[in-house]
Design an enzyme around this catalytic site. Structure first.
Site, mmCIF file in Angstrom:
data_model
loop_
_atom_site.group_PDB
_atom_site.id
_atom_site.type_symbol
_atom_site.label_atom_id
_atom_site.label_comp_id
_atom_site.label_asym_id
_atom_site.label_seq_id
_atom_site.Cartn_x
_atom_site.Cartn_y
_atom_site.Cartn_z
ATOM 1 N N GLY A 288 0.816 -1.205 0.000
ATOM 2 C CA GLY A 288 0.000 0.000 0.000
ATOM 3 C C GLY A 288 0.853 1.260 0.000
ATOM 4 N N GLY A 289 0.339 2.273 0.684
ATOM 5 C CA GLY A 289 1.045 3.544 0.744
ATOM 6 C C GLY A 289 2.423 3.434 1.361
ATOM 7 N N GLY B 204 23.394 12.099 -31.025
ATOM 8 C CA GLY B 204 22.919 12.683 -29.774
ATOM 9 C C GLY B 204 23.345 11.915 -28.548
ATOM 10 N N ALA B 205 23.541 10.601 -28.698
ATOM 11 C CA ALA B 205 23.970 9.804 -27.547
ATOM 12 C C ALA B 205 25.358 10.212 -27.085
ATOM 13 C CB ALA B 205 23.941 8.323 -27.909
#
Length: 513
Positions: A169-170, A403-404
């Site tokens: 859960g949380g 770009g890499a």
């Protein structure tokens, strides 16, 4: 007075019993250590100083008024690891299943506040059943206080979560907000909704381990480290702490390793093939470069096309980001960009210099990557490097395309020093692809297209991709003998140790989340 002291000792002894011998037997039957056994393994012997060990809850409904065990299911305090102070909180599953109620949460809040105000690492040993249902919404408010402190302490002191049981859960969001998550296989699970809810809502049959076990989260990026048993895991936590500073105002501790800083790394001459199309294991390169061949790989089983590791060079901690040619040729993709960005950001937060080892053919192509948001996710790594103010040194081993190349901490985005091996190929793209684009018409019109293509590929490689082109144009600081890599790095990091950098004032940046 002696009678009062005897009663005091009795109360403290009762607090350590954690629900009694039967509860301890049940904990051991689950293949789990008790909370104090864990703390004995984590901390230096006799260093634990516990705070609020006698605190009890104030709940009065559902029979809770008849059960008020001291400590309320969590041990909080501080101790030392290799003589350095750390703050800890550890769930005691023997008491209310380690579930969090109001008093339990307030104990954790206090130890978190102490860690922040004194500037010392915070370690949580998680083994709890989530919010204490019998206390209702006050338990949920307790989690809110933990989350708020996790965020406030982010980048201030190292926060380490060790998963030694269930976390549902949380409750799972606190570890997710911390810097490093450890999990023990077969005993630790993390999930937002458990198997019963999954089955009720979707009809899917799944076990706790299949849903949120250590092996699952090793591949999702939730768990940075996975171990087979608790003792091994807690030893690894101690090692990680030894590599980190106490807080963001300090530098990591320097350890005399005895490994000469100018040691030649001759093995690299044979380890890395000159042929850019042949693979090799980047981990072996890292072993040759770092002190004593020792490094701690982070997220080893997630996004294996990039290696992120903490190690020492000349006794000082460094963070290493390296492409891994053994997986998709070392190309960057969505997961590897996220993994490396997170690691760069963590190193920068805690004053750990960065060494980037580059052998990247580009970003992984395909509709899956483009439709999955590779532009946004790749920008995370670009942002992390551009924002980093720690010393940054780049070494280009072989390929560095497009770009890499820029994203992998090139000079243009702020690397302090950049070096390249004689095998480097820095270009917009590979020679074959470039020739096909530039000379497309000539090749298609030729009587011997393959011959023309081969000639143009050779021409492009000769003119724009020879190993000294980048050095001639000031894009790298020098082309070095691979055997000198360790010596070059240790000298570079030594001179950058006093680096100072600053940015214009901003409330905070707006990274591509």
């Amino acid at each position: 007075m002696r009678e009062l002291v005897r009663e005091l000792r009795y109360r403290h002894d009762q607090a350590r019993c954690g629900g009694g011998p039967r509860a301890t037997e049940q904990q051991h039957a689950r293949r789990k250590l008790t909370v104090y056994e864990r703390l004995d393994l984590l901390l230096d012997p006799g260093s634990l100083v516990e705070i609020e060990p006698l605190r009890t809850h104030r709940a009065t409904r559902f029979g809770m008024e008849r059960r008020k065990p001291p400590g309320d299911g969590v041990v909080t305090g501080w101790g030392t690891i290799e003589g350095r102070t750390v703050f800890v909180y550890a769930h005691d599953f023997r008491i209310f299943g380690g579930s969090l109620g109001e008093a339990h949460a307030q104990k954790i809040h206090k130890v978190m506040d102490l860690a922040e105000s004194t500037g010392a690492p915070l370690i949580s040993l998680n083994d709890g059943a989530g919010a204490r249902i019998q206390e209702g919404v006050t338990a949920l408010a307790g989690y809110g206080g933990i989350f708020r402190r996790n965020v406030r302490m982010s980048g201030v002191v190292p926060q380490i979560s060790v998963m030694l049981g269930p976390c549902a859960g949380g409750a799972a969001y606190s570890p997710a907000l911390t810097d490093f998550v450890f999990m023990v296989r077969d005993v630790a699970q993390m999930f937002v909704t458990g198997p019963d809810v999954v089955r009720a809502v979707t009809g899917e049959q799944v076990t706790h381990d299949q849903l949120g076990g250590a092996d699952v989260h090793a591949t999702t990026g939730v768990a940075a480290f996975v171990h087979d048993e608790e003792a091994e895991c807690l030893r690894a936590v101690r090692y990680l702490v030894s590599l980190l500073p106490a807080n963001n105002q300090e530098t990591p501790p320097v350890v005399a390793t005895g490994d000469p800083p100018d040691r030649r790394t001759e093995a690299l001459l044979d380890l890395v093939p000159a042929d850019p199309n042949r693979s090799y294991d980047m981990r072996r390169v890292i072993e040759e470069i770092v002190d004593d061949g020792e490094f701690l790989e982070v997220h080893e089983r997630w996004a294996g096309n990039v290696v992120c590791a903490l190690a020492r060079l000349d006794g000082s901690t460094v963070g290493i980001v390296a492409n891994q040619p053994q997986m998709v040729a070392g190309a960057l993709d969505i997961a590897s960009a996220e993994k490396a960005a997170r690691f760069v950001q963590t190193c920068d937060a805690f004053n750990i210099p960065l060494v980037t080892l580059v052998d990247v053919p580009g970003f992984l192509p395909g509709t899956g990557q483009e439709h999955g948001g590779i532009i946004r996710h790749g920008a995370k790594l670009l942002y992390a490097y551009c924002a980093a103010t720690v010393p940054r040194v780049q070494v280009i081993l072989r390929k560095a395309y497009g770009g890499a190349y820029i994203v992998m901490d090139s000079r243009s985005i702020g690397a302090d020093l950049s070096f390249a091996w004689p095998t480097n190929e820095i270009a917009v793209m590979g020679a074959e692809a470039a020739a096909n684009v530039i000379f497309r018409k000539e090749i298609s019109a030729a009587d011997d297209p393959e011959g023309v293509r081969a000639a143009r590929i050779a021409e492009y490689r000769r003119e724009l991709m020879h190993p000294y082109y980048a050095a001639e144009h000031g894009l790298v600081d020098d082309v070095i003998d691979p055997a000198d890599t360790r010596a070059v790095l240790t000298r570079a990091l030594a001179v950058l140790r006093t680096k100072r950098a600053s940015f214009p004032y901003a409330k905070h940046g707006n990274p591509p989340l």
